[in-house]
Motif scaffolding. Structure first.
Motif, PDB file in Angstrom:
ATOM      1  N   HIS A   4       0.838  -1.197   0.000  1.00  0.00           N
ATOM      2  CA  HIS A   4       0.000   0.000   0.000  1.00  0.00           C
ATOM      3  C   HIS A   4       0.879   1.255   0.000  1.00  0.00           C
ATOM      4  O   HIS A   4       1.844   1.347   0.774  1.00  0.00           O
ATOM      5  CB  HIS A   4      -0.913   0.013   1.225  1.00  0.00           C
ATOM      6  N   PRO A   5       0.559   2.235  -0.827  1.00  0.00           N
ATOM      7  CA  PRO A   5       1.433   3.411  -0.946  1.00  0.00           C
ATOM      8  C   PRO A   5       1.493   4.292   0.296  1.00  0.00           C
ATOM      9  O   PRO A   5       2.389   5.148   0.391  1.00  0.00           O
ATOM     10  CB  PRO A   5       0.819   4.182  -2.125  1.00  0.00           C
ATOM     11  N   LYS A   6       0.575   4.080   1.248  1.00  0.00           N
ATOM     12  CA  LYS A   6       0.581   4.935   2.433  1.00  0.00           C
ATOM     13  C   LYS A   6       0.998   4.198   3.711  1.00  0.00           C
ATOM     14  O   LYS A   6       0.946   4.767   4.798  1.00  0.00           O
ATOM     15  CB  LYS A   6      -0.807   5.543   2.641  1.00  0.00           C
ATOM     16  N   LEU A   7       1.379   2.908   3.571  1.00  0.00           N
ATOM     17  CA  LEU A   7       1.711   2.106   4.751  1.00  0.00           C
ATOM     18  C   LEU A   7       3.114   1.526   4.658  1.00  0.00           C
ATOM     19  O   LEU A   7       3.548   1.073   3.592  1.00  0.00           O
ATOM     20  CB  LEU A   7       0.711   0.952   4.911  1.00  0.00           C
ATOM     21  N   ASP A   8       3.813   1.535   5.783  1.00  0.00           N
ATOM     22  CA  ASP A   8       5.039   0.758   5.956  1.00  0.00           C
ATOM     23  C   ASP A   8       4.662  -0.372   6.907  1.00  0.00           C
ATOM     24  O   ASP A   8       4.687  -0.209   8.126  1.00  0.00           O
ATOM     25  CB  ASP A   8       6.148   1.640   6.536  1.00  0.00           C
ATOM     26  N   PHE A   9       4.269  -1.508   6.335  1.00  0.00           N
ATOM     27  CA  PHE A   9       3.607  -2.579   7.093  1.00  0.00           C
ATOM     28  C   PHE A   9       4.532  -3.768   7.304  1.00  0.00           C
ATOM     29  O   PHE A   9       5.202  -4.221   6.369  1.00  0.00           O
ATOM     30  CB  PHE A   9       2.356  -3.032   6.345  1.00  0.00           C
ATOM     31  N   HIS A  10       4.528  -4.273   8.545  1.00  0.00           N
ATOM     32  CA  HIS A  10       5.294  -5.480   8.884  1.00  0.00           C
ATOM     33  C   HIS A  10       4.434  -6.363   9.780  1.00  0.00           C
ATOM     34  O   HIS A  10       3.671  -5.865  10.624  1.00  0.00           O
ATOM     35  CB  HIS A  10       6.591  -5.125   9.611  1.00  0.00           C
ATOM     36  N   GLY A  50      11.799 -10.672  21.848  1.00  0.00           N
ATOM     37  CA  GLY A  50      12.355 -10.046  20.663  1.00  0.00           C
ATOM     38  C   GLY A  50      11.386  -9.159  19.914  1.00  0.00           C
ATOM     39  O   GLY A  50      11.606  -8.868  18.730  1.00  0.00           O
ATOM     40  N   PHE A  51      10.297  -8.714  20.572  1.00  0.00           N
ATOM     41  CA  PHE A  51       9.410  -7.752  19.916  1.00  0.00           C
ATOM     42  C   PHE A  51      10.194  -6.476  19.593  1.00  0.00           C
ATOM     43  O   PHE A  51      11.007  -6.023  20.398  1.00  0.00           O
ATOM     44  CB  PHE A  51       8.237  -7.385  20.822  1.00  0.00           C
ATOM     45  N   PRO A  52       9.943  -5.867  18.444  1.00  0.00           N
ATOM     46  CA  PRO A  52      10.595  -4.585  18.177  1.00  0.00           C
ATOM     47  C   PRO A  52      10.086  -3.527  19.153  1.00  0.00           C
ATOM     48  O   PRO A  52       8.979  -3.654  19.697  1.00  0.00           O
ATOM     49  CB  PRO A  52      10.182  -4.269  16.736  1.00  0.00           C
ATOM     50  N   PRO A  53      10.860  -2.479  19.399  1.00  0.00           N
ATOM     51  CA  PRO A  53      10.389  -1.417  20.298  1.00  0.00           C
ATOM     52  C   PRO A  53       9.042  -0.875  19.842  1.00  0.00           C
ATOM     53  O   PRO A  53       8.820  -0.652  18.645  1.00  0.00           O
ATOM     54  CB  PRO A  53      11.489  -0.353  20.191  1.00  0.00           C
ATOM     55  N   ALA A  54       8.151  -0.682  20.791  1.00  0.00           N
ATOM     56  CA  ALA A  54       6.800  -0.240  20.456  1.00  0.00           C
ATOM     57  C   ALA A  54       6.822   1.071  19.684  1.00  0.00           C
ATOM     58  O   ALA A  54       6.049   1.276  18.743  1.00  0.00           O
ATOM     59  CB  ALA A  54       5.967  -0.095  21.729  1.00  0.00           C
ATOM     60  N   GLU A  55       7.732   1.983  20.060  1.00  0.00           N
ATOM     61  CA  GLU A  55       7.766   3.309  19.454  1.00  0.00           C
ATOM     62  C   GLU A  55       8.318   3.305  18.024  1.00  0.00           C
ATOM     63  O   GLU A  55       8.304   4.339  17.354  1.00  0.00           O
ATOM     64  CB  GLU A  55       8.598   4.250  20.329  1.00  0.00           C
ATOM     65  N   ASP A  56       8.801   2.149  17.546  1.00  0.00           N
ATOM     66  CA  ASP A  56       9.276   2.072  16.162  1.00  0.00           C
ATOM     67  C   ASP A  56       8.126   2.140  15.160  1.00  0.00           C
ATOM     68  O   ASP A  56       8.366   2.301  13.954  1.00  0.00           O
ATOM     69  CB  ASP A  56      10.056   0.778  15.932  1.00  0.00           C
ATOM     70  N   PHE A  57       6.892   2.005  15.669  1.00  0.00           N
ATOM     71  CA  PHE A  57       5.724   1.998  14.788  1.00  0.00           C
ATOM     72  C   PHE A  57       4.696   3.012  15.301  1.00  0.00           C
ATOM     73  O   PHE A  57       4.614   3.290  16.497  1.00  0.00           O
ATOM     74  CB  PHE A  57       5.107   0.604  14.711  1.00  0.00           C
ATOM     75  N   ASP A  58       3.911   3.528  14.350  1.00  0.00           N
ATOM     76  CA  ASP A  58       2.881   4.503  14.706  1.00  0.00           C
ATOM     77  C   ASP A  58       1.634   3.840  15.274  1.00  0.00           C
ATOM     78  O   ASP A  58       0.968   4.400  16.152  1.00  0.00           O
ATOM     79  CB  ASP A  58       2.498   5.324  13.467  1.00  0.00           C
TER      80      ASP A  58
END
Length: 368
Positions: free
Chosen positions: A27-33, A76-84
Motif C-alpha cells: 500500500h502506498p501509504k503504509l510501511d507494514f510489517h 524479541g518484539f521490536p520497540p513499540a515506538e518504532d511503529f505509529d
C-alpha cells in the motif's frame, strides 16, 4: 507525506491473511510489517507454508498446548515506538499477547483484531476467558471479525470504539476456475472445512440423504477431514453414499478447481467466527446456504445470493437446498450476484479499509 508505520502481531501465517498482509505491505501509504509467534500450520490443518516475504518476520519463542487453546511465549518484539500503530491479531490467550497488550504497547496506539469470544463449557473456563479478554479494554480500537463479534465487543468494552473488519480473500483464482454447469448434471453441493459437528456436517448429511431418497438429482462434495463425520457417513443410505464424494484435505492453492465443480456452498455451522469459505464461494460464483451463526453471513443476502437459515435447524437447511435443486436457474442467478458481492471483499479493498482505520486511530491518539 511519510508512510504510516504499522506492525501486526499474529500467531501464525494463514494463507488468506497472508494475501491481505502482502497487499497492505504494497500500500502506498503504509510501511507494514507482520510478526508471527510461530511459523507453523494449525494442528487441524495440513497447509503447506511458503517462505516468508520481506514484510513477514518470525519472533523467537516457544509454544505448546494449553488449557484454553495453544499458547505461545515470545521475546524479541521490536520497540513499540518504532511503529505509529500496532495491530494485535487474536492473541488474547497467549502469554506473549497478554504481555504485548498490557505492557509493551502501553505508550502507543493499538488495535485488537479478532473474532468473537467462543462460549466455553464449565465453570472456570469462562472466568479465565474473561480475565484474558480484559486486556482488550486497553486497546484504542477493536476491529471485530463477524456478526457475533460486532454485537459482543461493544457490550463487553463500551469505552472502546468497535469497527467491523472481516476477512478479505484473493478470490480471483476461484473466479478464473469457474465454468458453466453441464446441462442435466446433478446439482452439486459443496462443503469445505473440518468434518465436525460444530460445522453442521451432521445436518448436511441428513438433509442430503432425504433428498436422495426423494430421487432429487443431487450430489455432495466434501473437502476436509474429521472423524466426527464417520458415524453420520456410515448411517447414510447406500444410494446417498454413492453420491457423496469425500475428497479429504485439499491444499488451499488447489481449492478453486474443486469449487468450480459445485453449484452451491453449505455452511450450517452452529458456531463460526467468520468462515473464509464463504468469501471463496462467492468469488467462485456459488450460491451460499449458511446458518445465522456464521460470522461471514453478512456476505449472504437472503434471496439475492443465497439463504441464511436458523442455527441447528435441519428442516430450514433442507428446504433451502431443495429450493436450489428445483430451481437451478435461481442458483445460477445467485452465483452471479455472489461474484458482484465478492468485488467488495478483495485484499485490495481490505487494505484500503485498514489504511483508513489505521490513520484514524493514529490521528485520534495524537490529538487525545
Amino acid at each position: 507525506m511519510s508512510l504510516l508505520r504499522v506492525a501486526c502481531v499474529a500467531s501464525h501465517p494463514s494463507p488468506n491473511q497472508r494475501d491481505l498482509f502482502a497487499t497492505m505491505a504494497r500500500h502506498p501509504k503504509l510501511d507494514f510489517h507482520v510478526y508471527y509467534q510461530e511459523v507453523v500450520a494449525p494442528s487441524h490443518s495440513q497447509w503447506k507454508l511458503p517462505p516468508l516475504a520481506a514484510h513477514e518476520h518470525r519472533l523467537p519463542g516457544v509454544a505448546g498446548g494449553g488449557w484454553l487453546v495453544r499458547w505461545q511465549w515470545n521475546w524479541g518484539f521490536p520497540p513499540a515506538e518504532d511503529f505509529d500503530v500496532w495491530i494485535v491479531y487474536t492473541l488474547h490467550y497467549s502469554p506473549a499477547g497478554q504481555y504485548l497488550m498490557r505492557w509493551h504497547l502501553r505508550r502507543v496506539p493499538w488495535i485488537f483484531w479478532g473474532e468473537g469470544l467462543r462460549p466455553l463449557p464449565g465453570r472456570w473456563r469462562p472466568v479465565a476467558q474473561s480475565a484474558f479478554a480484559s486486556a482488550l479494554s486497553k486497546s484504542n480500537h477493536i476491529a471485530a471479525i463477524g456478526t457475533d463479534a460486532e454485537r459482543d465487543y461493544p457490550r463487553r468494552f463500551p469505552a472502546v470504539p468497535v469497527t467491523p473488519v472481516g476477512y478479505c480473500v484473493d478470490a480471483a483464482p476461484f473466479a478464473a476456475a469457474r465454468r458453466a454447469r453441464p446441462p442435466d448434471a446433478r446439482f452439486a453441493f459443496l462443503f469445505c472445512g473440518q468434518l465436525i459437528r460444530r460445522k453442521g456436517i451432521d445436518l448436511i448429511l441428513a438433509a442430503f440423504d432425504r433428498m436422495v431418497q426423494d430421487r432429487l438429482p443431487v450430489r455432495l462434495i466434501l473437502l476436509g477431514a474429521g472423524e466426527e463425520a464417520a458415524p453420520c457417513l456410515a448411517a447414510l443410505s447406500e444410494e446417498a453414499k454413492a453420491l457423496v464424494d469425500a475428497r479429504g484435505f485439499v491444499d488451499p492453492p488447489d481449492l478453486p478447481a474443486h469449487f468450480a465443480e459445485a453449484d452451491a456452498l453449505l455452511l450450517p455451522s452452529r458456531q463460526e467466527g467468520w468462515g473464509v469459505v464463504v468469501n471463496q464461494a462467492i468469488g467462485a460464483g456459488l450460491a451460499v446456504i449458511c446458518s445465522d451463526a456464521v460470522g461471514a453471513s453478512g456476505l449472504v443476502i437472503p434471496g439475492r445470493n443465497g439463504y441464511r437459515v436458523p442455527v441447528d435447524d435441519g428442516a430450514a437447511l433442507e428446504a433451502a437446498m431443495r429450493e436450489l435443486v428445483i430451481r437451478p436457474e435461481l442458483a445460477a442467478t445467485m452465483g452471479a450476484e455472489s461474484q458482484a458481492i465478492a468485488a467488495a471483499w478483495t485484499p485490495e479493498t481490505g487494505a484500503e479499509r485498514w489504511a483508513r482505520l489505521l490513520n484514524e486511530v493514529a490521528r485520534s491518539a495524537t490529538t487525545s
